[in-house]
Design an enzyme around this catalytic site. Structure first.
Site, PDB file in Angstrom:
ATOM      1  CE1 TYR A  58      -3.573   2.689   0.711  1.00  0.00           C
ATOM      2  CE2 TYR A  58      -2.075   3.425   2.448  1.00  0.00           C
ATOM      3  CZ  TYR A  58      -3.178   3.640   1.643  1.00  0.00           C
ATOM      4  OH  TYR A  58      -3.881   4.794   1.760  1.00  0.00           O
ATOM      5  N   GLY A  65      -5.999   5.246  -0.021  1.00  0.00           N
ATOM      6  CA  GLY A  65      -7.377   5.223   0.438  1.00  0.00           C
ATOM      7  C   GLY A  65      -8.226   4.314  -0.413  1.00  0.00           C
ATOM      8  NE  ARG A 299     -17.697  24.803  52.986  1.00  0.00           N
ATOM      9  CZ  ARG A 299     -18.874  24.140  52.943  1.00  0.00           C
ATOM     10  NH1 ARG A 299     -18.909  22.856  53.228  1.00  0.00           N
ATOM     11  NH2 ARG A 299     -19.985  24.757  52.611  1.00  0.00           N
TER      12      ARG A 299
END
Length: 515
Positions: A58, A65, A299
């Site tokens: 490839y 693709g 807090r």
């Protein structure tokens, strides 16, 4: 500051730690290819040249693709690589920042140095030169879907490596060929599969992710420092960041944030002890004037920033693994004398981590905005004039206008935090039928981070104004006092109204430059 030629070279030899990556990216240390790296890259290249004979591989003798079914004749193989690079250099949008591009190049260099791509050594040598000479390829933000990696963005990088396209050098955007001529550089040798090896992979999303990671750590440190200072101004009690309280919650991040707050506030004269106050036995009134417990934005800092810290650390682990991976396809194995086809270019790891990181930084931004609101709202803090206004109430406005900016920017971060990871759109004739959108995820996270700096810059200026109003500089912890001193070098105290956009930008730039 040391000149670059005196800095210790970072050798590309084996795995690169995020600390070593930072030496190159942030401290501008040069990189160099070790003899071992050169040897394995050349072995891979030579093996591939001999292996391809009479085989269908490839991207070497096939199309790409969905057109991989088409054979490419030997006479056209080299031109195929150029065609791939040129055709995919199709990005749009803003240019990627220089630090993101440099991080992408360093990531690509690390990936290719593993000797699993079969590229000519000139590819690595030219990447090395680009990094060391601060040559920034022009790469656009839009284009990658993160499936065969960052195809479009990496094509723009590859375009400059073949001597085409544009680069930014010494602050000027110029044709690559002109910069090559000036510096005596030559394009890479395209021999077998240099085109596909350069544009396959996750290097842009990973490079952007690492830049995001460094900034996320910086933002977290700022948030802890500003949150600690907020607690001082409120004269909060110290038990909510105590070791005893936080150790019963079995989360390391929470415990570490609490420890960071204890270190920051160790010598503060404003923080109160509950034992000396509400436990003293002298509080006999039916309605207590002072709050028994502080607002959550003061807090619950360890509980809010703790998971953010742990998220950042997890992101760093994934990024370090990806930097030292091979995200090419196919993979060349000299050891097995084989070529393996697969999908190591897929960006799911980075995409998911970037989604998590932008959620975390948005949450950090929300904490900053709520703390800013505490400073702005006299009905809540009960100690400061509205909008920390040092001027005449009703006539002057203090930080009122800047709060609008912080609120709107926080809202934008909340919207940007929607997931890219689950926004796969099939494309490429459905060859890429599920994609990661990792590049988009990384760059949107980058936007979230820049936005966070803007909100924290506004909070920082407001904190300094509050300190001056309360005249409590000498009672602050030494770390908070240093924060105040640094800010006042950038933005003097003000009571008269003035445009604040330049001050906010200066403070934002200062925070982003912090080591």
């Amino acid at each position: 500051m040391k000149s670059k030629h005196t800095l210790l070279m970072v050798s590309i030899h084996s795995d690169l730690s995020l600390d070593q990556f930072a030496h190159v990216l942030l401290k501008h240390n040069p990189v160099g290819l070790s003899d071992y790296t050169k040897e394995i890259v050349e072995k891979s290249h030579n093996f591939l040249k001999s292996f391809i004979e009479n085989k269908v591989i490839y991207g070497i003798n096939t199309g790409f693709g969905p057109m991989a079914q088409y054979r490419i004749q030997d006479a056209d193989r080299i031109q195929l690589q150029y065609n791939l690079i040129r055709s995919h250099a199709s990005g749009t949008g803003d240019l990627l920042p220089a630090d993101v591009v440099k991080a992408a190049m360093l990531t690509r260099l690390c990936n290719l140095s593993k000797g699993k791509s079969g590229v000519h050594i000139s590819v690595l040598s030219l990447l090395e030169a680009f990094i060391n000479k601060d040559i920034t390829p022009v790469i656009f933000a839009h284009g990658g879907v993160g499936a065969s990696g960052d195809l479009v963005q990496l094509a723009h990088l590859a375009l400059t490596l073949i001597g085409e396209g544009e680069v930014i050098y010494q602050g000027l955007r110029r044709p690559t060929a002109a910069v090559f001529q000036e510096l005596g550089l030559k394009p890479i040798d395209v021999v077998v599969r240099e085109g596909i090896s350069l544009i396959n992979g996750t290097s842009v999303m990973t490079g952007a992710g690492i830049v995001n990671y460094y900034h996320a750590h910086k933002l977290l440190r700022c948030s802890v420092a500003f949150s600690s200072l907020m607690n001082e101004l409120a004269k909060a009690h110290d038990d909510h960041y105590s070791a005893t309280l936080n150790e019963v919650k079995k989360h390391n991040g929470q415990q570490e944030i609490a420890q960071m707050m204890r270190a920051h506030l160790a010598d503060s004269n404003l923080i109160r002890k509950r034992e000396e106050d509400l436990y003293s036995g002298t509080n006999l009134e039916d309605i207590f004037k002072d709050k028994v417990q502080e607002y959550y934005s003061l807090r619950c800092v360890p509980q809010i920033l703790g998971p953010i810290l742990e998220t950042i650390e997890q992101v760093g682990k994934v990024l370090e693994n990806e930097v030292n991976s091979v995200s090419d396809n196919p993979i060349i194995s000299v050891e097995d004398e084989n070529v393996y086809h697969g999908g190591n270019f897929h960006g799911d790891y980075i995409s998911l981590e970037m989604d998590k990181l932008k959620l975390a930084i948005t949450r950090l931004t929300m904490l900053s905005e709520r703390q800013l609101n505490y400073l702005m709202n006299t009905k809540i803090n009960e100690i400061l004039p509205p909008f920390v206004n040092m001027g005449k109430l009703g006539f002057n406005f203090g930080m009122q206008g800047a709060q609008f900016t912080a609120t709107s920017t926080t809202a934008e971060n909340q919207t940007l935090s929607n997931s890219m990871y689950v926004h796969s759109i099939p494309n490429n004739n459905d060859n890429q039928d599920i994609v990661s959108m990792g590049t988009n995820a990384a760059m949107i996270t980058h936007k979230v981070i820049v936005n966070a700096y803007e909100v924290l810059a506004i909070q920082y200026i407001s904190l300094a104004q509050a300190i001056d109003i309360l005249n409590c500089q000498d009672a602050l912890s030494s770390r908070s006092k240093q924060l105040y001193t640094d800010l006042r070098k950038l933005v003097p105290a003000f009571s008269d109204d003035k445009p604040l956009y330049t001050a906010i930008q200066d403070v934002k730039d200062f925070l982003m430059r912090l080591s």
